[in-house]
Scaffold this motif. Structure first.
Motif, PDB file in Angstrom:
ATOM      1  N   SER A  53      -1.730   4.607   0.859  1.00 38.83           N
ATOM      2  CA  SER A  53      -2.535   3.510   0.255  1.00 38.83           C
ATOM      3  C   SER A  53      -2.074   2.551  -0.930  1.00 38.83           C
ATOM      4  CB  SER A  53      -3.494   4.522  -0.680  1.00 38.83           C
ATOM      5  OG  SER A  53      -4.650   3.244  -0.950  1.00 38.83           O
ATOM      6  N   THR A  54      -2.443   1.528  -0.502  1.00 37.40           N
ATOM      7  CA  THR A  54      -2.535   0.335  -0.820  1.00 37.40           C
ATOM      8  C   THR A  54      -3.297  -0.324  -2.360  1.00 37.40           C
ATOM      9  OG1 THR A  54      -2.622  -1.561   0.019  1.00 37.40           O
ATOM     10  CG2 THR A  54      -0.394  -0.605   0.363  1.00 37.40           C
ATOM     11  N   ILE A 114      -2.121  -0.913  -6.796  1.00 38.35           N
ATOM     12  CA  ILE A 114      -1.151  -1.926  -6.370  1.00 38.35           C
ATOM     13  C   ILE A 114      -1.517  -3.299  -7.334  1.00 38.35           C
ATOM     14  CG2 ILE A 114       0.905  -3.372  -5.065  1.00 38.35           C
ATOM     15  CD1 ILE A 114       1.409  -0.905  -4.900  1.00 38.35           C
ATOM     16  N   SER A 140       2.159  -0.312 -11.496  1.00 38.91           N
ATOM     17  CA  SER A 140       1.077   0.242  -9.465  1.00 38.91           C
ATOM     18  C   SER A 140       1.249   0.818  -9.949  1.00 38.91           C
ATOM     19  CB  SER A 140       1.565  -0.486  -8.579  1.00 38.91           C
ATOM     20  OG  SER A 140       1.852  -2.203  -8.595  1.00 38.91           O
ATOM     21  N   ILE A 156       1.390   4.527  -7.088  1.00 42.40           N
ATOM     22  CA  ILE A 156       1.436   5.166  -5.861  1.00 42.40           C
ATOM     23  C   ILE A 156       1.340   6.563  -5.057  1.00 42.40           C
ATOM     24  CG2 ILE A 156       2.916   3.988  -3.510  1.00 42.40           C
ATOM     25  CD1 ILE A 156       4.447   1.755  -5.681  1.00 42.40           C
TER      26      ILE A 156
END
Length: 215
Positions: free
Chosen positions: A186-187, A190, A157, A159
């Motif tokens: 924001s994801t 991920i 991920s 981030i």
């Protein structure tokens, strides 16, 4: 040379420390983590802490086994981990690994993650990694980087920890990106995965957290 720092977090979250033992590595104990190192027959070169989480008998064991013991009063401006990390960053070191820094109190966990930004702000070429049984976490400033596949940590991920990470490009990933701006909160990035033995990621501005993890 690498420095391995062991804090006093829950021991059930620790990886197998024997996988990180090297003759050239220096081990640093933080508070109750000193006892954990001694229980694994690992001799810390130096120990930091106010040691408010150990008993008087345990403190005596620490004093008897640690030659360089840096004991502080509980009422101080830095956490025990920050004191240990500040010392470590002054050494001739390429990589600093932090164990025992996840689980338990969330304020300590978030503080430990924030400490990873120190070498980036100081423009030092030192990577700091927080490691437990299921995760490796580190930060990167702008640049181009390679990342190798690790079957034990299949998810990757990205981030943002600044207001925006600009021009993020992911190559060799299941979900690729090309020059995408990723805002704080924001994801989008991920749980990505590598589709080859290695991949590349790059960005031009901001600071990004890389989390390698598994279920």
């Amino acid at each position: 040379m690498n420095i391995n720092i062991l804090a006093g977090g829950p021991t059930d979250l620790l990886p197998n420390l024997s996988n990180y033992r090297s003759i050239d590595d220096i081990w640093v104990g933080v508070d109750k983590g000193v006892l954990t190192l001694l229980s694994h027959k690992i001799q810390p070169a130096v120990a930091f802490g106010d040691f408010d989480s150990v008993t008087e008998d345990e403190l005596e064991i620490i004093k008897e086994n640690i030659k360089e013991l840096k004991k502080f009063i509980p009422e101080k401006d830095e956490t025990d981990m920050e004191l240990a990390l500040n010392w470590s960053l002054k050494q001739e070191v390429d990589l600093i690994r932090i164990f025992g820094a996840t689980g338990g109190r969330l304020d300590h966990f978030f503080a430990n993650i924030h400490l990873l930004i120190k070498p980036i702000l100081a423009r030092k070429m030192i990577q700091i990694e927080v490691i437990d049984q299921k995760n490796i976490v580190y930060l990167k400033g702008p640049g181009k980087f390679s990342i190798m596949k690790n079957p034990q940590l299949k998810y990757i991920s990205f981030i943002p920890i600044t207001m925006e990470v600009e021009n993020l490009t992911l190559l060799g990933f299941k979900y690729p990106l090309n020059d995408r701006n990723i805002p704080l909160g924001s994801t989008l990035c991920i749980s990505n995965e590598l589709i080859n033995d290695y991949g590349n990621f790059s960005f031009s501005k901001g600071i990004i957290m890389v989390v390698r993890s598994n279920d």
